[in-house]
Design a protein around this motif. Structure first.
Motif, short mmCIF file in Angstrom:
data_model
loop_
_atom_site.label_atom_id
_atom_site.label_comp_id
_atom_site.label_asym_id
_atom_site.label_seq_id
_atom_site.Cartn_x
_atom_site.Cartn_y
_atom_site.Cartn_z
N SER A 8 -5.60 6.37 1.84
CA SER A 8 -4.81 6.30 0.18
C SER A 8 -5.69 7.39 -0.26
CB SER A 8 -4.58 5.58 -0.40
OG SER A 8 -3.95 3.46 0.17
N GLU A 33 -9.71 7.85 -3.01
CA GLU A 33 -10.75 6.80 -3.75
C GLU A 33 -9.77 6.63 -5.01
OE1 GLU A 33 -13.83 7.95 -7.07
OE2 GLU A 33 -13.61 9.22 -5.62
N TYR A 91 -5.70 -0.12 -6.47
CA TYR A 91 -5.02 -1.04 -5.41
C TYR A 91 -5.98 -2.42 -5.72
CZ TYR A 91 -3.14 -3.55 -1.25
OH TYR A 91 -2.57 -3.91 -0.70
N TRP A 92 -7.70 -2.12 -5.69
CA TRP A 92 -8.68 -2.71 -5.78
C TRP A 92 -7.98 -3.99 -7.18
CZ3 TRP A 92 -12.60 -2.48 -9.34
CH2 TRP A 92 -13.46 -4.77 -9.73
N MET A 144 -15.08 -3.17 -2.37
CA MET A 144 -14.81 -2.19 -0.87
C MET A 144 -16.21 -1.16 -1.69
SD MET A 144 -11.80 -0.36 -2.01
CE MET A 144 -11.59 0.76 -4.42
N VAL A 153 -14.38 3.57 4.68
CA VAL A 153 -14.04 2.68 3.63
C VAL A 153 -14.71 0.75 4.70
CG1 VAL A 153 -11.86 1.29 2.82
CG2 VAL A 153 -12.88 3.95 3.59
N LEU A 203 -6.70 -3.12 5.82
CA LEU A 203 -7.08 -2.17 4.82
C LEU A 203 -7.69 -0.99 4.16
CD1 LEU A 203 -6.94 -5.24 1.09
CD2 LEU A 203 -5.44 -3.93 1.91
N LYS A 262 -6.46 6.28 -5.35
CA LYS A 262 -5.11 5.11 -5.17
C LYS A 262 -6.06 3.58 -4.75
CE LYS A 262 -1.37 7.87 -4.50
NZ LYS A 262 -0.83 8.93 -3.13
N ALA A 263 -6.88 3.37 -3.85
CA ALA A 263 -8.01 2.79 -3.41
C ALA A 263 -8.46 2.16 -4.28
CB ALA A 263 -9.24 2.91 -2.37
N CYS A 322 -7.14 1.88 2.80
CA CYS A 322 -7.98 2.82 1.50
C CYS A 322 -8.27 3.99 2.36
CB CYS A 322 -8.96 1.38 1.13
SG CYS A 322 -8.27 0.16 0.00
N ILE A 348 -14.65 -2.71 4.02
CA ILE A 348 -13.39 -3.64 2.40
C ILE A 348 -14.07 -5.05 3.08
CG2 ILE A 348 -11.73 -4.80 2.71
CD1 ILE A 348 -11.18 -1.95 1.79
N THR A 368 0.99 -1.42 -0.18
CA THR A 368 -0.12 -0.38 -0.23
C THR A 368 0.60 1.31 0.19
OG1 THR A 368 -0.05 0.34 2.54
CG2 THR A 368 -1.91 -1.55 1.07
#
Length: 360
Positions: A310, A312, A318-319, A328, A290, A303, A314-315, A307, A292, A123
């Motif tokens: 991080s 919206e 990552y997802w 998420m 958030v 996470l 970047k999350a 997240c 998860i 992350t």
């Protein structure tokens, strides 16, 4: 300031119809119920219990032939992990590691440290167990939080960073002035351990709510999916308001939000407890909550924080890179609701929401 870590951020909608399982409702005393379901060679029963551990009220529910034994073992496991990991106890292993700058780790602590380092790396440092001194500086580990001096914040974050931790076999060495805290991952790990206990005991169905961290074992007793209501950050204490309902089985559903624990300064400005490890201040990511969803409770817990820190974009990125591991639900500061494609068919809401697609 709201008491406890992660208050009841998820309403167990389906549980409201079950005797003895209506959520914690402010109760802090342990309780226990039993409901006979059917009889074959041995009775299948549903057992449930509330207890207070890890600074929050928890609920354990199991259905099976050995339901009471499963609930007993699960409660004992929670209490064991609480004693092992609590930074509020002078005798816990984590406190001793922090006091001594490291030491020999137990199997549980080594596992959590290694998982935390993996998530820290993947992350980009958004999840970091070494921000404990920063949480102390802000007063979030006590009863009187306040905004620290900017130079002190800079000094503390200069010493933080999980990349400064060193592991040699079972021995952990902390960096100078460092301290670790598994508060952002411990309840998820505990719920995963309980799932293992339910499996070993041959449970038909089960569920745990660890201060809002929900983990479902298989399905409900009738074979239908569990229904987990996701709390509206604008009305966190009112179960009439929900972002939506998620149908799930064999999954952890874990939420982080700035509304869970916060304080206001003399001017009325609000500061929440989810810290950005890079700035040393509460994360300003454009998200208010958030959620998860994952089969891995340990991952889901970490996470939910990463997240949130991080943001919206970047999350979502990552997802897309790890979509086989989790899904998420995001709520933004400007009121938008986003749901990842992997659970979009299992999520229902009266509100409009955007589906985060695989392709981007």
């Amino acid at each position: 300031m709201r008491a406890g870590n992660k208050l009841l951020t998820l309403l167990l909608v389906c549980m409201l119809l079950c005797s003895g399982c209506a959520g914690n409702n402010g109760k802090t005393e342990p309780s226990e119920t039993s409901d006979k379901q059917s009889v074959s060679d041995r009775a299948v029963t549903t057992e449930s219990r509330e207890l207070f551990a890890m600074d929050t009220v928890m609920m354990i529910r199991a259905t099976g032939v050995d339901a009471k034994a499963a609930v007993d073992e699960a409660a004992a496991e929670i209490e064991r992990l609480d004693a092992l990991l609590s930074v509020g106890s002078e005798e816990s292993e984590v406190t001793k590691l922090n006091r001594n700058g490291g030491g020999v780790m137990s199997e549980d602590v080594k596992y959590l440290t290694e998982r935390s380092l993996e998530i820290y790396d993947s992350t980009g440092g958004a999840y970091d167990i070494t921000i404990y001194p920063l949480m102390e500086l802000w007063g979030f580990t006590g009863d009187h939080p306040a905004v620290p001096d900017a130079k002190e914040i800079e000094r503390v974050i200069s010493e933080s960073g999980s990349d400064k931790l060193k592991i040699n076999g079972n021995t952990l060495t902390l960096g100078a002035e460092q301290g670790i805290d598994f508060g952002g991952i411990a309840k998820g790990y505990a719920s995963s351990r309980i799932m293992e206990i339910f499996e070993k005991k041959g449970m038909i169905s089960g569920l745990v709510s660890l201060g809002g961290n929900v983990h479902c074992f298989r399905t409900k007793e009738d074979g239908s999916a569990w229904k987990c209501g996701v709390t509206d950050p604008e009305h966190p204490d009112d179960n009439r308001y929900l972002l939506g309902i998620l149908h799930c089985s064999d999954q952890a559903v874990i939420t982080s939000g700035g509304y869970e624990r916060y304080f206001q300064d003399e001017s009325g400005k609000t500061y929440h407890h989810i810290m950005d490890p890079k700035t040393g201040y509460p994360a300003k990511s454009g998200l208010t909550s958030v959620t998860i969803v994952s089969k891995d409770g340990t991952l889901a817990d970490a996470l939910s924080t990463a997240c949130f820190v991080s943001g919206e974009q970047k999350a979502a990125a990552y997802w897309r890179s790890h979509r086989d591991e989790f899904d998420m639900i995001l709520q933004t500061d400007d009121g938008r609701l986003l749901v990842s494609e992997g659970i979009s068919d299992a999520f229902e809401s009266d509100r409009s929401y955007q589906v985060i697609s695989f392709e981007g």
